[in-house]
Design an enzyme around this catalytic site. Sequence first.
Site, mmCIF file in Angstrom:
data_model
loop_
_atom_site.group_PDB
_atom_site.id
_atom_site.type_symbol
_atom_site.label_atom_id
_atom_site.label_comp_id
_atom_site.label_asym_id
_atom_site.label_seq_id
_atom_site.Cartn_x
_atom_site.Cartn_y
_atom_site.Cartn_z
ATOM 1 N N ARG A 70 -58.266 -22.730 -3.936
ATOM 2 C CA ARG A 70 -57.133 -22.931 -3.078
ATOM 3 C C ARG A 70 -56.587 -24.631 -3.186
ATOM 4 N NH1 ARG A 70 -58.322 -24.233 3.486
ATOM 5 N NH2 ARG A 70 -56.283 -25.649 3.834
ATOM 6 N N SER A 102 -65.360 -38.231 2.929
ATOM 7 C CA SER A 102 -65.187 -36.698 2.417
ATOM 8 C C SER A 102 -65.873 -35.682 3.576
ATOM 9 C CB SER A 102 -64.347 -35.491 1.083
ATOM 10 O OG SER A 102 -65.698 -36.536 1.011
ATOM 11 N N ASN A 135 -68.103 -30.300 5.268
ATOM 12 C CA ASN A 135 -67.631 -28.849 5.022
ATOM 13 C C ASN A 135 -66.322 -28.276 4.144
ATOM 14 O OD1 ASN A 135 -65.502 -30.617 6.430
ATOM 15 N ND2 ASN A 135 -65.200 -29.187 8.312
ATOM 16 N N LYS A 149 -66.740 -41.155 -1.902
ATOM 17 C CA LYS A 149 -67.721 -41.419 -1.520
ATOM 18 C C LYS A 149 -67.831 -39.928 -0.806
ATOM 19 C CE LYS A 149 -70.441 -42.156 1.903
ATOM 20 N NZ LYS A 149 -71.736 -40.112 2.073
ATOM 21 N N THR A 165 -72.759 -36.929 1.901
ATOM 22 C CA THR A 165 -74.451 -36.364 1.052
ATOM 23 C C THR A 165 -75.145 -34.806 0.851
ATOM 24 O OG1 THR A 165 -74.893 -38.774 1.554
ATOM 25 C CG2 THR A 165 -76.717 -36.486 1.260
ATOM 26 N N GLU A 180 -58.619 -38.452 9.426
ATOM 27 C CA GLU A 180 -58.569 -37.207 9.728
ATOM 28 C C GLU A 180 -59.837 -37.028 10.274
ATOM 29 O OE1 GLU A 180 -55.837 -35.977 10.275
ATOM 30 O OE2 GLU A 180 -54.806 -36.243 9.240
ATOM 31 N N ARG A 193 -65.072 -25.750 11.143
ATOM 32 C CA ARG A 193 -64.012 -26.521 10.598
ATOM 33 C C ARG A 193 -63.820 -27.166 12.051
ATOM 34 N NH1 ARG A 193 -61.546 -22.047 11.540
ATOM 35 N NH2 ARG A 193 -59.409 -22.589 10.087
ATOM 36 N N CYS A 194 -62.701 -28.050 11.385
ATOM 37 C CA CYS A 194 -62.065 -28.780 12.570
ATOM 38 C C CYS A 194 -61.064 -28.543 13.415
ATOM 39 C CB CYS A 194 -61.491 -30.734 11.661
ATOM 40 S SG CYS A 194 -60.245 -30.001 10.391
ATOM 41 N N THR A 195 -60.932 -27.464 12.473
ATOM 42 C CA THR A 195 -59.569 -26.941 12.675
ATOM 43 C C THR A 195 -60.011 -25.054 14.079
ATOM 44 O OG1 THR A 195 -59.252 -26.172 10.839
ATOM 45 C CG2 THR A 195 -57.744 -27.433 11.534
ATOM 46 N N GLU A 225 -66.869 -31.004 21.476
ATOM 47 C CA GLU A 225 -67.166 -29.766 19.649
ATOM 48 C C GLU A 225 -67.812 -29.602 19.193
ATOM 49 O OE1 GLU A 225 -65.691 -32.737 15.973
ATOM 50 O OE2 GLU A 225 -64.310 -30.859 15.671
ATOM 51 N N ARG A 257 -55.415 -24.730 9.133
ATOM 52 C CA ARG A 257 -55.045 -26.596 8.588
ATOM 53 C C ARG A 257 -53.501 -25.967 8.155
ATOM 54 N NH1 ARG A 257 -57.002 -29.197 3.253
ATOM 55 N NH2 ARG A 257 -58.960 -27.964 4.052
HETATM 56 P P1 NAP Z 1 -68.835 -37.516 9.204
HETATM 57 O O1 NAP Z 1 -70.848 -37.314 9.525
HETATM 58 O O2 NAP Z 1 -68.916 -38.157 10.459
HETATM 59 O O3 NAP Z 1 -69.601 -38.193 7.749
HETATM 60 C C1 NAP Z 1 -67.890 -37.467 7.315
HETATM 61 C C2 NAP Z 1 -68.190 -38.778 6.043
HETATM 62 O O4 NAP Z 1 -68.748 -39.817 6.274
HETATM 63 C C3 NAP Z 1 -69.399 -38.508 5.182
HETATM 64 O O5 NAP Z 1 -68.996 -38.120 3.200
HETATM 65 C C4 NAP Z 1 -70.119 -39.324 5.919
HETATM 66 O O6 NAP Z 1 -71.166 -39.565 4.238
HETATM 67 C C5 NAP Z 1 -69.546 -40.596 5.787
HETATM 68 N N1 NAP Z 1 -70.314 -41.568 6.337
HETATM 69 C C6 NAP Z 1 -70.851 -41.953 7.447
HETATM 70 N N2 NAP Z 1 -70.972 -42.713 7.937
HETATM 71 C C7 NAP Z 1 -70.405 -43.747 7.513
HETATM 72 C C8 NAP Z 1 -70.164 -44.988 7.504
HETATM 73 N N3 NAP Z 1 -70.734 -45.565 8.255
HETATM 74 N N4 NAP Z 1 -69.030 -45.172 6.258
HETATM 75 C C9 NAP Z 1 -68.770 -44.777 6.217
HETATM 76 N N5 NAP Z 1 -68.720 -43.348 5.301
HETATM 77 C C10 NAP Z 1 -69.371 -43.005 6.481
HETATM 78 O O7 NAP Z 1 -68.196 -36.075 9.385
HETATM 79 P P2 NAP Z 1 -69.344 -34.195 8.551
HETATM 80 O O8 NAP Z 1 -70.340 -34.343 9.527
HETATM 81 O O9 NAP Z 1 -69.511 -34.441 7.112
HETATM 82 O O10 NAP Z 1 -68.127 -33.910 8.994
HETATM 83 C C11 NAP Z 1 -67.764 -33.190 10.548
HETATM 84 C C12 NAP Z 1 -66.692 -33.695 11.253
HETATM 85 O O11 NAP Z 1 -65.819 -33.825 10.847
HETATM 86 C C13 NAP Z 1 -66.581 -32.885 12.586
HETATM 87 O O12 NAP Z 1 -66.568 -33.910 13.618
HETATM 88 C C14 NAP Z 1 -64.710 -32.297 12.360
HETATM 89 O O13 NAP Z 1 -64.042 -32.055 12.776
HETATM 90 C C15 NAP Z 1 -64.553 -33.797 10.682
HETATM 91 N N6 NAP Z 1 -63.376 -32.631 10.499
HETATM 92 C C16 NAP Z 1 -62.199 -33.276 10.426
HETATM 93 C C17 NAP Z 1 -60.537 -33.130 9.848
HETATM 94 C C18 NAP Z 1 -59.738 -32.847 9.811
HETATM 95 O O14 NAP Z 1 -59.478 -33.130 8.799
HETATM 96 N N7 NAP Z 1 -59.197 -33.603 10.715
HETATM 97 C C19 NAP Z 1 -61.545 -32.054 8.738
HETATM 98 C C20 NAP Z 1 -63.130 -31.779 8.221
HETATM 99 C C21 NAP Z 1 -63.910 -32.158 9.925
HETATM 100 P P3 NAP Z 1 -72.464 -38.857 5.010
HETATM 101 O O15 NAP Z 1 -73.004 -37.329 4.190
HETATM 102 O O16 NAP Z 1 -73.980 -39.631 3.331
HETATM 103 O O17 NAP Z 1 -73.241 -39.127 6.246
HETATM 104 O O1 G3H Z 2 -62.344 -28.525 8.348
HETATM 105 C C1 G3H Z 2 -61.333 -29.136 8.277
HETATM 106 C C2 G3H Z 2 -60.218 -29.179 8.086
HETATM 107 O O2 G3H Z 2 -59.071 -29.976 7.675
HETATM 108 C C3 G3H Z 2 -59.899 -27.111 7.841
HETATM 109 O O3 G3H Z 2 -58.994 -26.927 6.650
HETATM 110 O O4 G3H Z 2 -57.724 -24.810 8.614
HETATM 111 O O5 G3H Z 2 -57.849 -24.962 5.957
HETATM 112 O O6 G3H Z 2 -59.975 -24.463 7.944
HETATM 113 P P1 G3H Z 2 -59.522 -25.119 7.563
#
Ligand code: NAP
Ligand code: G3H
Length: 486
Positions: A112, A160, A163, A186, A189, A259, A292-294, A387, A447
């Site tokens: 993709r 990023s 997931n 970045k 991790t 996002e 997944r966010c969605t 969530e 998405r």
């Molecule tokens: P997360 O804990 O917020 O981490 C996202 C990214 O931010 C990681 O690279 C993380 O690094 C980094 N990060 C953490 N603290 C930071 C800071 N103070 N400054 C800058 N960067 C920082 O999210 P996640 O657990 O990876 O992902 C799950 C969440 O993402 C869910 O809530 C999901 O709904 C959301 N999401 C939204 C979308 C969308 O398009 N709307 C798509 C995918 C996921 P580390 O890994 O090093 O902590």
């Molecule tokens: O986790 C968030 C992604 O933007 C969702 O993408 O709907 O293709 O799984 P997706």
Amino acid sequence: MFNELCCEDKTYRNLVGGKWMDSKTNKFIEIHSPIDGSLVGKVPSMSREEVDEVIKNSKEAQKTWRDVPVNKRAEILYKAADILDERAEEIGAVMALEIAKDIKSAVSEVTRTADYIRFTADAAKAMEGEAIPGDSFPGFKRSKISYVNRVPLGVVLAISPFNYPVNLSASKVAPAVVGGNSVLLKPPTQGSISALFLAQVFKAAGLPDGVLNTVTGKGSEIGDYIVKHTDIDFINFTGSTSVGYHISEITAMKPQLLELGGKDAAIVLEDADLEHAADNIVSGAFSYSGQRCTAVKRILVVDSVADKLVELLKDRIVKLKSGDPREEGTVIVPLIDNKAADFVMELVEDALSKGAKRVIGEKRKDNFVEAMLFDNVTLDMRIAWEEPFGPILPVIRIKNIDEAIDIANRSEYGLQSSVFTKDIDKAFYIADKLEVGTVQVNNKTERGPDHFPFLGVKSSGMGTQGIRYSIEAMTRPKAVVLNLNK
Ligand code: NAP
Ligand code: G3H
């Protein structure tokens, strides 16, 4: 091709100025697989001084890259897309191990991404500037013309989530670089090794030195320093709402695209095709264990068809294969870590203590949580609003359409919603009222396709992704006004 990235003791490096750089501080983070705890590799935990050096390099590289013609930038993207297709199985296997994504979804995330990158190159070549004649505004003559073109913003910081470590990194990198920016990636991790493979793909495709650099290290340690850095011109962040809010608070006036999280509702009306709704809801809610966010994160179903829908959902959930994501067909996989599973179980216990009915699913062991469905969920339960990012799905019974709209909109989130009905008038009525970025009629929330606009409102985000939208977000109009002497 991926040999340069790593070595025998599984120590990875960062891509800086076109070279894979050893850590200067010798500080590393161990990445263990959520599947079995085995060591996937070690990534550098970069210091502030190292980050400064990388950003300096990104800034220098952008000065030359901005002058490279779009058709040449696009050629590199086409090449990167071809490499990704060739290496999809290899990168997919790394991702399956690193983030416990089922192997089919992991490989398809890579292919993709190849499609995404190709489409980005096509879209960039098709973008046009404009010439605006002055005389359409009162008091001005034809001799004044604004020539408007799009120019890059400078150094884009791409952050990023775990997931989609490849796709949600590339969906920032490709539109940014094709627009003439350099990118500092970045990665999450847990997911950084998969993202480093992606960086190697761009390098192998011929992206000039420094146009894509990577920084690994825990967001909680190095994140604030990077986002606030004065030489970062734009932040493109995907992740949780809490981190998104935090970044936005500490980076006043820095342009950004956020996002964030979601609580997507599937609204099911009396006249819906319930079999079709159940198929969509189950795949929407449970793929990759709901991480997944969605993902469909709540069902709002009209009472008269709720019993039937719950039965159909149960029939499907019971058939979901759980276990090792490396085995073909697995859907319910270990969650990213124990903390994630603890949080999911907190929501479950809260719901049960307040009277939710457990329809199916019970077990939790370490970071593995079974697929669970809860009926008779009420609005005082946390599961109705929060969530979970895990495989648990609440059913909230509603009286009518207006109650569905009201509950859907009371959420702090506003990513997507689904409406299942055969009545197009009702579908449009509801779609018009829902406070979300996208409404899916008779389909799960999702998405793609990736050239559609993808955005969240309220606590789900700020700004719009989607191929053309992402290029626009990471470039800006630049006007040169010609004042002709006539
Ligand atoms: P997360 O804990 O917020 O981490 C996202 C990214 O931010 C990681 O690279 C993380 O690094 C980094 N990060 C953490 N603290 C930071 C800071 N103070 N400054 C800058 N960067 C920082 O999210 P996640 O657990 O990876 O992902 C799950 C969440 O993402 C869910 O809530 C999901 O709904 C959301 N999401 C939204 C979308 C969308 O398009 N709307 C798509 C995918 C996921 P580390 O890994 O090093 O902590
Ligand atoms: O986790 C968030 C992604 O933007 C969702 O993408 O709907 O293709 O799984 P997706």
